[in-house]
Design an enzyme around this catalytic site. Structure first.
Site, mmCIF file in Angstrom:
data_model
loop_
_atom_site.group_PDB
_atom_site.id
_atom_site.type_symbol
_atom_site.label_atom_id
_atom_site.label_comp_id
_atom_site.label_asym_id
_atom_site.label_seq_id
_atom_site.Cartn_x
_atom_site.Cartn_y
_atom_site.Cartn_z
ATOM 1 N N ASP A 202 1.160 2.181 -5.859
ATOM 2 C CA ASP A 202 0.712 0.798 -5.615
ATOM 3 C C ASP A 202 -0.784 0.763 -5.343
ATOM 4 O OD1 ASP A 202 3.764 0.534 -3.851
ATOM 5 O OD2 ASP A 202 3.314 -0.307 -5.807
ATOM 6 N N ASN B 35 -3.162 -7.623 -1.958
ATOM 7 C CA ASN B 35 -2.134 -7.535 -0.913
ATOM 8 C C ASN B 35 -2.448 -8.473 0.243
ATOM 9 O OD1 ASN B 35 -0.279 -5.800 -1.937
ATOM 10 N ND2 ASN B 35 -1.034 -3.998 -0.851
ATOM 11 N N ASP C 49 -2.666 -7.763 18.482
ATOM 12 C CA ASP C 49 -3.408 -6.723 17.762
ATOM 13 C C ASP C 49 -4.150 -7.288 16.571
ATOM 14 O OD1 ASP C 49 -1.323 -3.745 18.250
ATOM 15 O OD2 ASP C 49 -2.764 -4.831 19.509
HETATM 16 N N1 LIG Z 1 1.756 -0.370 8.738
HETATM 17 C C1 LIG Z 1 1.782 -0.521 7.425
HETATM 18 O O1 LIG Z 1 2.791 -0.718 6.745
HETATM 19 C C2 LIG Z 1 0.492 -0.457 6.692
HETATM 20 C C3 LIG Z 1 -0.653 -0.082 7.346
HETATM 21 C C4 LIG Z 1 -1.829 -0.054 6.605
HETATM 22 C C5 LIG Z 1 -1.858 -0.423 5.269
HETATM 23 N N2 LIG Z 1 -0.687 -0.807 4.694
HETATM 24 C C6 LIG Z 1 -0.675 -1.226 3.319
HETATM 25 O O2 LIG Z 1 -1.271 -0.270 2.456
HETATM 26 C C7 LIG Z 1 -1.988 -1.030 1.488
HETATM 27 C C8 LIG Z 1 -2.996 -0.156 0.857
HETATM 28 O O3 LIG Z 1 -2.202 0.663 -0.001
HETATM 29 P P1 LIG Z 1 -2.832 2.015 -0.497
HETATM 30 O O4 LIG Z 1 -1.873 2.614 -1.448
HETATM 31 O O5 LIG Z 1 -4.219 1.773 -0.931
HETATM 32 O O6 LIG Z 1 -2.900 2.820 0.840
HETATM 33 P P2 LIG Z 1 -1.890 3.940 1.258
HETATM 34 O O7 LIG Z 1 -2.033 5.076 0.318
HETATM 35 O O8 LIG Z 1 -2.052 4.119 2.685
HETATM 36 O O9 LIG Z 1 -0.452 3.296 0.948
HETATM 37 C C9 LIG Z 1 0.217 2.543 1.939
HETATM 38 C C10 LIG Z 1 1.629 2.355 1.476
HETATM 39 O O10 LIG Z 1 1.765 0.955 1.225
HETATM 40 C C11 LIG Z 1 2.479 0.803 0.024
HETATM 41 N N3 LIG Z 1 2.111 -0.458 -0.599
HETATM 42 C C12 LIG Z 1 0.901 -0.819 -1.026
HETATM 43 N N4 LIG Z 1 0.964 -2.049 -1.577
HETATM 44 C C13 LIG Z 1 2.255 -2.446 -1.476
HETATM 45 C C14 LIG Z 1 2.973 -3.618 -1.847
HETATM 46 N N5 LIG Z 1 2.354 -4.642 -2.413
HETATM 47 N N6 LIG Z 1 4.276 -3.696 -1.588
HETATM 48 C C15 LIG Z 1 4.906 -2.666 -0.998
HETATM 49 N N7 LIG Z 1 4.309 -1.524 -0.600
HETATM 50 C C16 LIG Z 1 2.983 -1.435 -0.846
HETATM 51 C C17 LIG Z 1 2.055 1.968 -0.826
HETATM 52 O O11 LIG Z 1 3.045 2.229 -1.794
HETATM 53 C C18 LIG Z 1 1.939 3.071 0.181
HETATM 54 O O12 LIG Z 1 3.156 3.751 0.296
HETATM 55 C C19 LIG Z 1 -2.599 -2.167 2.265
HETATM 56 O O13 LIG Z 1 -2.902 -3.273 1.420
HETATM 57 C C20 LIG Z 1 -1.494 -2.515 3.223
HETATM 58 O O14 LIG Z 1 -0.656 -3.517 2.688
HETATM 59 C C21 LIG Z 1 0.479 -0.826 5.349
HETATM 60 N N1 LIG Z 2 -8.904 5.414 -9.538
HETATM 61 C C1 LIG Z 2 -9.001 5.554 -8.214
HETATM 62 N N2 LIG Z 2 -10.165 5.916 -7.649
HETATM 63 C C2 LIG Z 2 -10.253 6.054 -6.318
HETATM 64 N N3 LIG Z 2 -9.242 5.881 -5.433
HETATM 65 C C3 LIG Z 2 -8.052 5.547 -5.949
HETATM 66 C C4 LIG Z 2 -7.860 5.367 -7.354
HETATM 67 N N4 LIG Z 2 -6.570 5.021 -7.550
HETATM 68 C C5 LIG Z 2 -5.975 4.967 -6.331
HETATM 69 N N5 LIG Z 2 -6.857 5.278 -5.371
HETATM 70 C C6 LIG Z 2 -6.574 5.372 -3.930
HETATM 71 O O1 LIG Z 2 -5.731 6.464 -3.724
HETATM 72 C C7 LIG Z 2 -4.795 6.158 -2.688
HETATM 73 C C8 LIG Z 2 -3.424 6.565 -3.114
HETATM 74 O O2 LIG Z 2 -3.129 5.835 -4.311
HETATM 75 P P1 LIG Z 2 -1.639 5.377 -4.538
HETATM 76 O O3 LIG Z 2 -1.238 4.499 -3.430
HETATM 77 O O4 LIG Z 2 -1.544 4.834 -5.909
HETATM 78 O O5 LIG Z 2 -0.829 6.720 -4.495
HETATM 79 P P2 LIG Z 2 0.284 7.047 -3.427
HETATM 80 O O6 LIG Z 2 -0.175 6.568 -2.095
HETATM 81 O O7 LIG Z 2 0.628 8.450 -3.616
HETATM 82 O O8 LIG Z 2 1.490 6.161 -3.956
HETATM 83 P P3 LIG Z 2 2.175 4.986 -3.156
HETATM 84 O O9 LIG Z 2 1.073 3.987 -2.950
HETATM 85 O O10 LIG Z 2 3.237 4.485 -4.050
HETATM 86 O O11 LIG Z 2 2.637 5.578 -1.873
HETATM 87 C C9 LIG Z 2 -4.896 4.681 -2.446
HETATM 88 O O12 LIG Z 2 -5.456 4.486 -1.175
HETATM 89 C C10 LIG Z 2 -5.823 4.159 -3.487
HETATM 90 O O13 LIG Z 2 -6.735 3.209 -2.930
#
Ligand SMILES: NC(=O)c1ccc[n+]([C@@H]2O[C@H](COP(=O)([O-])OP(=O)(O)OC[C@H]3O[C@@H](n4cnc5c(N)ncnc54)[C@H](O)[C@@H]3O)[C@@H](O)[C@H]2O)c1
Ligand SMILES: Nc1ncnc2c1ncn2[C@@H]1O[C@H](COP(=O)(O)OP(=O)(O)OP(=O)(O)O)[C@@H](O)[C@H]1O
Length: 587
Positions: free
Chosen positions: A349, A428, A458
């Site tokens: 995501d 998001n 918070d």
């Molecule tokens: N306490 C929490 O649940 C928490 C805390 C911080 C950030 N987040 C989420 O993480 C997002 C950033 O994601 P990232 O991947 O860049 O960081 P990240 O790698 O920390 O991923 C956070 C998790 O959020 C999930 N996620 C992201 N967008 C989602 C969506 N639209 N629906 C369901 N799950 C989703 C991702 O799959 C990942 O497992 C933020 O926009 C925020 O929504 C969640």
């Molecule tokens: N092309 C990119 N360049 C730099 N950062 C990236 C890029 N693609 C994704 N990221 C960052 O890498 C992090 C992990 O990406 P992503 O969430 O897709 O993988 P994941 O966390 O392993 O999978 P999930 O989100 O399903 O748990 C995210 O915080 C995202 O912002």
């Protein structure tokens, strides 16, 4: 807000009308209640002999009068300012019509047509700039500007296409370098319910620097594939569709046929250029990327763009990847949407969020392949990428238009709410929290300038429906289908037993302000990134952005959403109760 009553009996012990000052539990008083309180005080002053009044009541009524006068002046000021805005808008419309009429005399040919279109657009922009400079204080007018500009440009497009079909026999600009001026057409409801005209607007949120490069880049732009968005009715992939209307026949307000269901994308010309975005530091992603780039180039003859980092990785794999294109610096990213027909993401995501953040305006359709842990927004499986991409490139494909929020920080020192810092687009959510401070946040929240509440806890999450399954869900918000238009208002650990999350309509502007009596600043973060400090007096404005993120569906929006909450979160996964056991015989 529960008014608190100030008991008032005069020194003679006479019972009197109580002065009601609407004072909500969380300590903020709004202007309307001040008006009511002052009125009540006026009545009280008339009824009670001055001699018997308490000192404090006289001071209190004086203070109320002062505040009420200030508010009244502000209201009058705003009214006259809005009248002035209306007049300027009328002049602008007149100017624009005159321009178009003047231009209609120009004989029709491609160059002249392009010149005409460019000239009208630039006079439109100049007119807008003039208005923008002259009337910076009218934030409200400004909020309507986007809609006005889009309506003006859509009308211009209609006028333009009418002229073309009428006296100008030249064809739609086909091979000009500025084909990108023709955005991928997106439907607008009209009386027949079918797509009538494309939207020419290609405005993007851009900073000064990339603006200076835009003309140079525009000359290098390749032809972009155009596509059409249509709404399916009852499953058929037809162009005819009904849309929500509310009829007032014979005084009965009835909602006609519900709007049609799934949004479908149909290519009108074959896609030529694909951008592949990959999650960094993942071996499986890199392996898939090599296979996909090779297949797209050798079998599908497409132009392939990747990020600079990925190009280096591909060339390290093999020098045969020299045909892969990339960009030199970030200023070129703001024009990517004019070159790229399709975006493919390989990751989770977060990679979809990353892809969306690269487009500060219109976003090409995104095909998200799941190589992460949860995969809420990544329905495609990499094992079958050739079949998936074949059907996507052929079309039509179901898409989910994931709406984004446009977030702007307005500093306390700003002259008006129009003077904002660089805007952020979030797919998001935007989070306003206490950061590393140990104190409760104290955030004053307004919805279209109506006071909502003070958040003490918070922090607060303003989420899109796509983000309803992310942080907002973790904070206790509802899970909402991504096609439902709305803004989720979800507190983070509020120190109050009565605070429940809200879902606001998508047309509102939410303003979150850090009050001067807050013990600590707050922090805003956008899709979990880019934290910005909000000091006392600063405010964050949040509204629906006009550029959704179109993501391809594996099946359709609803099926994909339900799959993601079942598979991703095991929503309501429970062992079924066994059949044997007591029964309700008599029911
Ligand atoms: N306490 C929490 O649940 C928490 C805390 C911080 C950030 N987040 C989420 O993480 C997002 C950033 O994601 P990232 O991947 O860049 O960081 P990240 O790698 O920390 O991923 C956070 C998790 O959020 C999930 N996620 C992201 N967008 C989602 C969506 N639209 N629906 C369901 N799950 C989703 C991702 O799959 C990942 O497992 C933020 O926009 C925020 O929504 C969640
Ligand atoms: N092309 C990119 N360049 C730099 N950062 C990236 C890029 N693609 C994704 N990221 C960052 O890498 C992090 C992990 O990406 P992503 O969430 O897709 O993988 P994941 O966390 O392993 O999978 P999930 O989100 O399903 O748990 C995210 O915080 C995202 O912002």
């Amino acid at each position: 807000m529960s008014p608190s009553k100030l008991d008032s009996t005069d020194s003679f012990g006479h019972e009197e009308a109580s002065v009601s000052c609407s004072k909500p539990e969380n300590g903020c008083v709004d202007s309307l209640s001040i008006f009511h309180s002052e009125k009540a005080v006026e009545e009280l002053l008339q009824q009670t002999p001055v001699a018997g009044m308490d000192e404090h009541l006289i001071e209190f009524s004086e203070a109320l009068r002062t505040v009420a006068k200030a508010l009244r002046r502000a209201a009058e000021g705003k009214a006259s300012a809005q009248a002035e805005a209306a007049e300027w808008k009328w002049r602008y419309e007149l100017e624009r019509t005159r321009n178009i009429q003047m231009e209609q005399k120009v004989s029709g040919n491609n160059n002249c047509e392009m010149l005409r279109h460019w000239w009208i657009r630039s006079s439109l922009d100049n007119a807008m700039d003039m208005l923008r400079i002259m009337l910076p204080c009218l934030f409200f007018w400004e909020v309507g500007k986007e809609q006005n500009k889009r309506i003006a440009e859509a009308r211009m497009a209609e006028q333009f296409s009418a002229e073309k079909n009428g006296d100008l026999d030249c064809e739609r600009v086909k091979n000009s370098d500025n084909q990108s001026m023709l955005q991928n057409e997106s439907n607008e409801h009209s009386e027949t319910g079918c797509m009538k005209h494309g939207i020419w607007s290609h405005e993007v949120l851009r900073d000064r620097e990339s603006d200076s490069n835009s003309n140079a880049d525009r000359n290098k732009i390749m032809r972009k594939a155009s596509f059409k968005l249509s709404w399916w009715c009852n499953g058929e992939n037809g162009d005819q569709h009904k849309h929500d209307i509310v009829s007032f026949e014979r005084g009965n307000i009835t909602t006609a046929e519900r709007s049609s269901k799934q949004i479908s994308l149909k290519w009108e010309s074959d896609p030529q250029t694909v951008l592949i975005l990959t999650k960094p530091n993942s071996v499986s992603v890199r392996i898939l990327c090599v296979q996909m780039v090779r297949w797209l180039r050798e079998r599908k003859k497409l132009n392939v763009y990747v990020e600079p980092r990925v190009k280096v990785e591909l060339l390290a794999e093999s020098s045969n990847f020299s045909y892969v294109q990339t960009w030199k610096d970030d200023s070129e990213i703001s024009h990517l949407h004019m070159k790229v027909d399709l975006v493919i993401t390989l990751g989770g995501d977060g990679t979809v969020l990353w892809a969306a953040s690269m487009f500060k305006g219109p976003v090409p359709p995104i095909v998200p392949f799941s190589l992460g842990s949860l995969g809420f927004m990544t329905p495609f499986h990499s094992e079958h990428f050739k079949d998936c991409l074949d059907s996507v490139l052929r079309g039509p494909i179901s898409i989910t238009l994931r709406h984004r929020l446009l977030c702007r920080v307005v500093r306390d020192a700003a002259k008006n709410e129009y003077e904002t810092e660089e805007p952020f687009l979030v797919l998001n959510e935007v989070t306003i929290d206490r950061g590393i401070s140990s104190y409760l946040t104290n955030l004053e929240c307004y919805c279209d300038n109506s006071f909502v509440t003070c958040v003490q806890g918070d922090g607060l999450i303003l989420s899109t429906t796509s983000g309803s399954t992310a942080y907002s869900l973790a904070a206790g918000g509802s899970m909402v289908h991504p096609q439902v238009p709305g803004i989720l208002f979800t507190p983070i650990c509020p120190h109050s037993l009565s605070f429940r999350p809200l879902i606001l309509p998508e047309h509102v502007t939410v303003r979150i302000m850090v009050p001067f009596n807050s013990r600590s600043p707050a922090w805003a973060s956008f899709d979990g990134k880019d934290r910005k400090l909000l000091a006392a007096g600063d405010a964050l404005l949040c509204s629906m952005a006009p550029w959704p993120v179109p993501t391809a569906c594996q099946v359709d929006s609803t099926n994909d959403f339900l799959r993601s909450i079942h598979d991703g979160l095991h929503w309501n996964l429970r062992k079924t109760q066994s059949f044997d056991g007591p029964r309700d015989r008599d029911l």
